[in-house]
Structure formats: C-alpha cells, structure tokens
Write a protein that holds these residues in place. Structure first.
Motif, PDB file in Angstrom:
ATOM      1  N   VAL A 110       0.840  -1.217   0.000  1.00  0.00           N
ATOM      2  CA  VAL A 110       0.000   0.000   0.000  1.00  0.00           C
ATOM      3  C   VAL A 110       0.863   1.251   0.000  1.00  0.00           C
ATOM      4  O   VAL A 110       1.851   1.344   0.717  1.00  0.00           O
ATOM      5  CB  VAL A 110      -0.934   0.110   1.223  1.00  0.00           C
ATOM      6  CG1 VAL A 110      -2.183  -0.709   1.054  1.00  0.00           C
ATOM      7  CG2 VAL A 110      -0.231  -0.243   2.501  1.00  0.00           C
ATOM      8  N   ASP A 319      -7.142  -4.243 -12.227  1.00  0.00           N
ATOM      9  CA  ASP A 319      -8.178  -3.944 -11.240  1.00  0.00           C
ATOM     10  C   ASP A 319      -9.280  -5.010 -11.287  1.00  0.00           C
ATOM     11  O   ASP A 319      -9.735  -5.520 -10.258  1.00  0.00           O
ATOM     12  CB  ASP A 319      -8.725  -2.541 -11.546  1.00  0.00           C
ATOM     13  CG  ASP A 319      -9.714  -2.088 -10.507  1.00  0.00           C
ATOM     14  OD1 ASP A 319      -9.560  -2.498  -9.333  1.00  0.00           O
ATOM     15  OD2 ASP A 319     -10.650  -1.344 -10.864  1.00  0.00           O
ATOM     16  N   HIS A 323      -8.813  -7.081  -7.582  1.00  0.00           N
ATOM     17  CA  HIS A 323      -9.441  -6.223  -6.576  1.00  0.00           C
ATOM     18  C   HIS A 323      -9.786  -7.023  -5.324  1.00  0.00           C
ATOM     19  O   HIS A 323      -9.963  -8.239  -5.378  1.00  0.00           O
ATOM     20  CB  HIS A 323     -10.680  -5.532  -7.140  1.00  0.00           C
ATOM     21  CG  HIS A 323     -11.751  -6.496  -7.557  1.00  0.00           C
ATOM     22  ND1 HIS A 323     -12.709  -6.976  -6.681  1.00  0.00           N
ATOM     23  CD2 HIS A 323     -12.002  -7.093  -8.740  1.00  0.00           C
ATOM     24  CE1 HIS A 323     -13.493  -7.822  -7.329  1.00  0.00           C
ATOM     25  NE2 HIS A 323     -13.085  -7.915  -8.573  1.00  0.00           N
ATOM     26  N   LYS A 325     -11.231  -6.437  -0.900  1.00  0.00           N
ATOM     27  CA  LYS A 325     -11.710  -5.513   0.138  1.00  0.00           C
ATOM     28  C   LYS A 325     -11.286  -6.066   1.483  1.00  0.00           C
ATOM     29  O   LYS A 325     -11.501  -7.232   1.771  1.00  0.00           O
ATOM     30  CB  LYS A 325     -13.237  -5.422   0.105  1.00  0.00           C
ATOM     31  CG  LYS A 325     -13.785  -4.283  -0.716  1.00  0.00           C
ATOM     32  CD  LYS A 325     -15.177  -3.868  -0.229  1.00  0.00           C
ATOM     33  CE  LYS A 325     -15.572  -2.515  -0.793  1.00  0.00           C
ATOM     34  NZ  LYS A 325     -15.719  -2.544  -2.263  1.00  0.00           N
ATOM     35  N   SER A 327     -11.193  -4.571   5.544  1.00  0.00           N
ATOM     36  CA  SER A 327     -11.465  -3.397   6.395  1.00  0.00           C
ATOM     37  C   SER A 327     -10.211  -2.916   7.118  1.00  0.00           C
ATOM     38  O   SER A 327     -10.082  -1.754   7.437  1.00  0.00           O
ATOM     39  CB  SER A 327     -12.533  -3.769   7.418  1.00  0.00           C
ATOM     40  OG  SER A 327     -12.093  -4.892   8.149  1.00  0.00           O
ATOM     41  N   SER A 331      -5.654   1.697   3.038  1.00  0.00           N
ATOM     42  CA  SER A 331      -6.225   2.424   1.911  1.00  0.00           C
ATOM     43  C   SER A 331      -6.688   1.472   0.823  1.00  0.00           C
ATOM     44  O   SER A 331      -6.341   0.290   0.825  1.00  0.00           O
ATOM     45  CB  SER A 331      -5.215   3.435   1.358  1.00  0.00           C
ATOM     46  OG  SER A 331      -4.080   2.760   0.857  1.00  0.00           O
ATOM     47  N   GLN A 332      -7.449   1.992  -0.104  1.00  0.00           N
ATOM     48  CA  GLN A 332      -8.062   1.203  -1.182  1.00  0.00           C
ATOM     49  C   GLN A 332      -7.993   1.994  -2.467  1.00  0.00           C
ATOM     50  O   GLN A 332      -9.000   2.470  -2.961  1.00  0.00           O
ATOM     51  CB  GLN A 332      -9.549   0.972  -0.877  1.00  0.00           C
ATOM     52  CG  GLN A 332      -9.847   0.209   0.371  1.00  0.00           C
ATOM     53  CD  GLN A 332     -10.444  -1.155   0.058  1.00  0.00           C
ATOM     54  OE1 GLN A 332     -10.697  -1.476  -1.095  1.00  0.00           O
ATOM     55  NE2 GLN A 332     -10.640  -1.956   1.076  1.00  0.00           N
ATOM     56  N   ASP A 333      -6.816   2.153  -3.023  1.00  0.00           N
ATOM     57  CA  ASP A 333      -6.691   2.945  -4.235  1.00  0.00           C
ATOM     58  C   ASP A 333      -5.966   2.112  -5.292  1.00  0.00           C
ATOM     59  O   ASP A 333      -4.752   1.918  -5.220  1.00  0.00           O
ATOM     60  CB  ASP A 333      -5.911   4.227  -3.922  1.00  0.00           C
ATOM     61  CG  ASP A 333      -5.741   5.111  -5.156  1.00  0.00           C
ATOM     62  OD1 ASP A 333      -6.081   4.648  -6.277  1.00  0.00           O
ATOM     63  OD2 ASP A 333      -5.273   6.240  -4.994  1.00  0.00           O
ATOM     64  N   ALA A 334      -6.735   1.629  -6.276  1.00  0.00           N
ATOM     65  CA  ALA A 334      -6.182   0.704  -7.264  1.00  0.00           C
ATOM     66  C   ALA A 334      -5.090   1.337  -8.121  1.00  0.00           C
ATOM     67  O   ALA A 334      -4.355   0.650  -8.802  1.00  0.00           O
ATOM     68  CB  ALA A 334      -7.284   0.155  -8.155  1.00  0.00           C
ATOM     69  N   ASP A 337      -2.146   1.107  -4.906  1.00  0.00           N
ATOM     70  CA  ASP A 337      -2.019   0.055  -3.899  1.00  0.00           C
ATOM     71  C   ASP A 337      -1.880  -1.308  -4.577  1.00  0.00           C
ATOM     72  O   ASP A 337      -2.823  -1.849  -5.137  1.00  0.00           O
ATOM     73  CB  ASP A 337      -3.243   0.058  -2.971  1.00  0.00           C
ATOM     74  CG  ASP A 337      -3.263   1.289  -2.072  1.00  0.00           C
ATOM     75  OD1 ASP A 337      -2.209   1.957  -1.962  1.00  0.00           O
ATOM     76  OD2 ASP A 337      -4.319   1.573  -1.493  1.00  0.00           O
ATOM     77  N   LEU A 340      -4.176  -4.458  -4.584  1.00  0.00           N
ATOM     78  CA  LEU A 340      -5.427  -4.444  -5.359  1.00  0.00           C
ATOM     79  C   LEU A 340      -5.210  -4.735  -6.841  1.00  0.00           C
ATOM     80  O   LEU A 340      -6.170  -4.820  -7.613  1.00  0.00           O
ATOM     81  CB  LEU A 340      -6.115  -3.077  -5.222  1.00  0.00           C
ATOM     82  CG  LEU A 340      -6.487  -2.680  -3.791  1.00  0.00           C
ATOM     83  CD1 LEU A 340      -6.973  -1.232  -3.752  1.00  0.00           C
ATOM     84  CD2 LEU A 340      -7.569  -3.619  -3.260  1.00  0.00           C
ATOM     85  N   TRP A 345       0.117 -10.049  -1.694  1.00  0.00           N
ATOM     86  CA  TRP A 345      -0.421  -9.068  -0.737  1.00  0.00           C
ATOM     87  C   TRP A 345       0.795  -8.409  -0.098  1.00  0.00           C
ATOM     88  O   TRP A 345       1.363  -7.482  -0.668  1.00  0.00           O
ATOM     89  CB  TRP A 345      -1.343  -9.761   0.270  1.00  0.00           C
ATOM     90  CG  TRP A 345      -2.310  -8.821   0.961  1.00  0.00           C
ATOM     91  CD1 TRP A 345      -2.023  -7.901   1.930  1.00  0.00           C
ATOM     92  CD2 TRP A 345      -3.724  -8.705   0.729  1.00  0.00           C
ATOM     93  NE1 TRP A 345      -3.148  -7.228   2.318  1.00  0.00           N
ATOM     94  CE2 TRP A 345      -4.213  -7.693   1.616  1.00  0.00           C
ATOM     95  CE3 TRP A 345      -4.630  -9.343  -0.108  1.00  0.00           C
ATOM     96  CZ2 TRP A 345      -5.566  -7.328   1.663  1.00  0.00           C
ATOM     97  CZ3 TRP A 345      -5.977  -8.973  -0.044  1.00  0.00           C
ATOM     98  CH2 TRP A 345      -6.427  -7.972   0.831  1.00  0.00           C
TER      99      TRP A 345
END
Ligand SMILES: *Cc1c(COP(=O)(O)O)cnc(C)c1O
Length: 467
Positions: A110, A319, A323, A325, A327, A331-334, A337, A340, A345
């Motif tokens: 990330v 993406d 992709h 998810k 929690s 962050s979650q910005d393809a 990051d 994603l 990972w």
C-alpha cells in the motif's frame, strides 16, 4: 540492550562489517573453485540434522557454517564459467538493494505505508513499459516469470468473460484454451492447472524446425478447436526460448489473437532484456502490441532472485482481476495500492534491485552487458565451428546449442556430464527440435574470452574423437 535476535546498534555494526568481509572472501574463493557442487553431502546432512534448534548458537558460528556450505554446496551462479539456465551472477547494485530493503523492510502493498518505496517501484515499472513501447503503463513486480505468466492468464480469462471472476471456468461455453509453442516454458501447464483451466487446456503448438512457433500450425489448431466449441483465451509468444533463445512470430500471433479475440501475451522472461539496447529493437518487433509482457530482471538484467515483472497497457484488467476488500487495510486505491492490482499481498521491495542497477548503470550499461554476452557466445561458436562442431540454433541472444562433429560416438549428455563432473565449467543438456544438444548461455558480466577458451577445451576433452 541486545538479544540474540534483536541486536544493539554497536553489535549490529560489528556483525555487518564482519559479514561484508566474509562474503567478499567467499565469493573470491568461489571464482577460483569449482562451478559444480563440491561438498560432502552426507557430512552436511548430518550436521544439518544436528541443528534441531534445541540449543542456540552464536550468530558468528551460524553465519560461518551457512556461508561455508553455500560457497561449496551448489552450482555457483557467480562463477564466471557457469554457462547455465539464465541465473545471473547478480550485479552489485542489485545486491546492495537487497541489503537496503532488508534493513528497512518496507511493506510495498500500500502506498500509504511505504510511499517512497511504492513510488520508486512504480517509476521502474513505468520506465520498463515505456521501453517496451506500451501506450499506457501498468503492471507490477512479481516473484518471477511464472507468477507474471499466471497473472497474464487470469487477465486473459477475465477479459474474455467478466463472469470468470465469479463463476470460474463455468463462465465459458466450451473448454478454454491457451496456445504456446512446444519450445515454450512448460510452467504454462502448471499455470493452467492453478488457474482452473486444467493442464489439457494448453495447446503446445509445433515449431517450424528452427525452434519458433509455426503460425500455420497455430492457425490450423485454432480453426480446429473453435470448430469443436473450444474457447481460445490467450496466445503467448515466447521471445527468447529457454532452450535456444528463439523468438516466436509475434506479429502473426497478434493477427490471430485479434481474429479469435484472444489476449496476446509475450513471455520475454529472459530475452526482454534486449529492450536495453536500442540497436537490437528489430528482434523484438511487435512486442509493443501485446496485451501484456513478462520480463524477469533476475535473468539478463542480472538482479538477485525474485525480481520478475508483469507489464501491461491494460490498466483496467489488473483492477478487474485482483481487486479486494479488507477493512483493516489502510487504503483502497487501485492506482497505487499493489495489493489491489496483483497476486501478492505483503510485498518485498523487489523493484529496488532493478532501480538501483538502472540508476547506477543506465540503459547503456545493460546494452553493453548484452552485447558482451552475445560476442562471447559468438567467439565460442567460432572456435567450435573451426573444429567441425555444429551450432544448431540461430538465435540473436546469448545462448548456444551445439553438437559435436559428425561421426562422434559420445552422446551429448555424456559430454555434458563429463564437463560438469570436472567442475571447470557448468553447462547443460537440452533438446532442440527433438534432438539432444549441448547448451551454454552467458549469464555472468565478468566472463571473459579466456573463460570461453576453457569451455571449448573442456568440450573437446570430454568428446571421444571420431574414428
Ligand atoms: C525463466 C522463464 C520463465 C519462468 O520464470 P521464473 O522467473 O523462473 O518463474 C518463464 N518463461 C521463460 C521464457 C523463461 O525464460
């Protein structure tokens, strides 16, 4: 405070200085020693079994034992006469990168955790994409060519049917198919297995007698497969085959990919390094039209192991495939990051190896590295041709497949065994167009013409003269 695992600053410095010296000395001995393993396996295995972790040992002793065995107990990638399977003697800047990244251990999955590392890695990936000639730049570092090739298959399956994401191969009306040449890297079978297509999904297309995929065969097999309801997913052209450094017809694959709505992948794990040399661009013609490309920096770009790349102009595909998810992720910005947009990972900062090497040498150092390897292969080929040996592959890269003079009774595998056994050079047996051949490849930036002389002499010495 210093424990056995977490050292105080001053203890660290003492160990690091000693380790640096120890490694330099070991590598010097490796250059002067045997290219093949030269250790006592039984003694080593006994000593290994004794290390059952019940009693702690001083770090110095552990290091001495480990380095001592590594410098003898394996085929030596850093030996100037290791003429092997693309595994390089690593460039020094890439070795430095390993040390630097290990010290900071950034989490590259990330942006928010490791902005500097992610920006450096992205910078390298984009530079490679531009050099390939892609209109847009996306992709990521991989553990190697196999992961990159597997990523290509996932992208291809997902583009062919977006339902693949949820329904797997049930999304297709017929058997999904993957087309590669018979000379391709056979990890494709494993990848088809892992991706749920099954190993039978792989069509190994015949070669043209010169180690390159035959476009006519590809076209025939595609027509047959589609007639029986199969679904062509991807064609992968190999640019630099493992055995012989041959190049599949990328343009012809592109035309068939368009006609059958297939993903065009270029597997240039080793040969992709030619992008460093603008004067050799013609050999790579068409790769810029691929949907994705695999290049291993840990081959001809001479980084340490674990530095593959998956490069693509299809940003959306990454993406769509990777992709996720979670929690707990910060962050979650393809767009930035990597968790994603890729299989991995947690990620090692492997792009630093290539960054430091390119930053230090520029493309020009790699162009020189490549040309040097090519001319050494040519030099050895000429010596062998003069002695009536034959060179069977016509590759623009730095690998040679040779056979002894006509009438020689010593089989190729015996010659290879004798050479490897003697320990002065490491070469391998390979198959080219269904005949056994002796294969040697330049993998070390410090190999010289006199090393090639040694190889030629070893080959001749290992071959019984024809009667
Ligand atoms: C080496 C190689 C691979 C496999 O790459 P790894 O980095 O070993 O996983 C795939 N294709 C080709 C053409 C290769 O040379």
């Amino acid at each position: 405070m210093s424990s056995r695992l977490f050292l105080s600053t001053s203890d660290r410095m003492t160990h690091e200085d000693a380790l640096t010296r120890r490694l330099s000395e070991a590598l010097t001995r490796v250059r002067q020693g045997a290219a093949s393993p030269s250790y006592d396996e039984a003694v080593f295995l006994r000593e290994l079994a004794e290390r059952d972790f019940s009693s702690p040992q001083a770090l110095d002793e552990v290091l001495d034992w480990t380095v001592g065995y590594l410098e003898k107990g394996g085929v030596q990638m850093t030996h100037p006469r290791y003429f092997g399977l693309f595994n390089p003697a690593p460039s020094y800047p890439s070795e430095c990168a390993d040390r630097v990244m290990a010290a900071f251990n950034p989490q590259v999955c990330v942006l928010s955790h490791a902005p500097v590392a992610v920006y450096i890695e992205r910078h390298v990936v984009e530079a490679m994409c531009r050099r390939v000639g892609f209109r847009r730049a996306a992709g990521h570092m991989t553990s190697g060519g196999s992961e990159a090739n597997a990523s290509a298959v996932v992208c291809a399956l997902t583009r062919r049917s977006p339902d693949f994401a949820t329904r797997g191969c049930r999304a297709f009306d017929g058997q999904p198919r993957l087309y590669v040449s018979r000379e391709s890297h056979l990890a494709w079978l494993k990848i088809a297995h892992i991706c749920g297509m099954g190993r039978e999904a792989v069509r190994l297309i015949e070669t043209d007698g010169r180690g390159q995929m035959s476009p006519d065969e590809l076209s025939t097999v595609l027509a047959m497969d589609t007639a029986q309801g199969d679904v062509p997913i991807m064609v992968a052209a190999t640019v630099g085959t493992t055995n012989a450094g041959m190049i599949d017809p990328v343009m012809a694959c592109k035309r068939l990919a368009d006609r059958y709505h297939m993903w065009l992948h270029v597997d240039a794990a080793w040969g992709g390094a030619l992008i460093a040399d603008e004067t050799q661009r013609a050999a790579l013609a068409g790769i810029e039209q691929a949907d994705s490309i695999t290049i291993d920096a840990h081959k001809w770009f001479a980084t340490t192991m674990g530095t593959g790349m998956f490069l693509t102009p299809n940003t959306d595909s990454l993406d769509a495939c990777f992709h996720a998810k979670a929690s707990y992720m910060p962050s979650q910005d393809a767009s930035v990051d990597y968790y994603l947009t890729s299989m991995q990972w947690s990620r090692r900062f492997s792009g630093l190896r290539l960054f430091m090497a390119l930053a230090t040498g520029g493309w020009s150092a790699f162009a020189a590295h490549i040309q040097r390897a090519q001319s050494l292969v040519q030099y050895a080929n000429e010596q062998l041709l003069e002695r009536a040996w034959r060179v069977v592959n016509d590759s623009p890269m730095a690998v040679s497949c040779v056979v002894p003079p006509k009438g020689t009774t010593t089989p190729c595998h015996t010659i290879v065994e004798r050479v490897v056994e003697a320990g002065n050079a490491w070469i391998s047996i390979a198959e080219f167009e269904r005949t056994p051949v002796i294969r040697f490849c330049i993998t070390n930036g410090t190999t010289t013409e006199s090393d090639m002389d040694v190889l030629v002499n070893e080959l001749i010495r290992a071959t019984d003269s024809p009667h």
